[in-house]
Design a protein around this motif. Structure first.
Motif, mmCIF file in Angstrom:
data_model
loop_
_atom_site.group_PDB
_atom_site.id
_atom_site.type_symbol
_atom_site.label_atom_id
_atom_site.label_comp_id
_atom_site.label_asym_id
_atom_site.label_seq_id
_atom_site.Cartn_x
_atom_site.Cartn_y
_atom_site.Cartn_z
ATOM 1 N N GLN A 73 0.827 -1.201 0.000
ATOM 2 C CA GLN A 73 0.000 0.000 0.000
ATOM 3 C C GLN A 73 0.866 1.258 0.000
ATOM 4 N N SER A 74 1.977 1.230 0.740
ATOM 5 C CA SER A 74 2.871 2.388 0.774
ATOM 6 C C SER A 74 3.498 2.641 -0.593
ATOM 7 N N SER A 121 2.192 1.810 -3.466
ATOM 8 C CA SER A 121 1.127 2.301 -4.330
ATOM 9 C C SER A 121 0.894 3.794 -4.088
ATOM 10 N N ASN A 122 0.873 4.199 -2.825
ATOM 11 C CA ASN A 122 0.713 5.616 -2.496
ATOM 12 C C ASN A 122 1.905 6.432 -2.983
ATOM 13 N N ARG A 128 1.454 6.923 -6.724
ATOM 14 C CA ARG A 128 0.323 7.823 -6.931
ATOM 15 C C ARG A 128 0.734 9.276 -6.642
ATOM 16 N N ARG A 129 1.490 9.462 -5.561
ATOM 17 C CA ARG A 129 1.951 10.801 -5.188
ATOM 18 C C ARG A 129 2.940 11.330 -6.230
ATOM 19 N N PRO A 183 -0.547 16.575 -2.773
ATOM 20 C CA PRO A 183 0.472 15.530 -2.852
ATOM 21 C C PRO A 183 1.857 15.963 -2.395
#
Length: 105
Positions: A4-5, A7-8, A11-12, A82
């Motif tokens: 998840q980290s 992926s974030n 995305r950021r 972001p």
């Protein structure tokens, strides 16, 4: 590091690249990594770091993550940008924020 980290992180990085903050995706990705490392360290405890203020002055800050224990926010919903790093400044005893591109390594 959790999936998840990562992926974030991507995305950021894409959000910063699309907003034309950086010329290349490589720069946006480096900035996203710096953001992730600092926010994880802030969540883990007290961290000292340096960033460049808007007037050009370099400031050394000691802070931690903003939680309900150290700050009761007043007002409406906060939009997530972001590139923004929010932290609770232990020296000034108040919430602060700065853009990740102002972070001094």
């Amino acid at each position: 590091m959790k999936k998840q980290s990562l992926s974030n992180l991507m995305r950021r990085a894409w959000a910063m690249f699309r907003s034309n903050m950086y010329v290349s995706f490589s720069e946006a990705l480096k900035s996203a990594w710096a953001h992730l490392k600092l926010t994880l360290a802030l969540k883990a405890g007290t961290v000292s770091f340096r960033f460049r203020k808007l007037n050009g002055e370099i400031r050394t800050a000691t802070g931690t993550a903003i939680t309900a224990d150290n700050y009761d926010r007043k007002g409406g919903k906060v939009s997530e940008k972001p590139s923004l790093i929010r932290y609770f400044d232990l020296d000034r005893n108040a919430p602060r924020s700065f853009n990740v591109y102002q972070l001094v390594a």
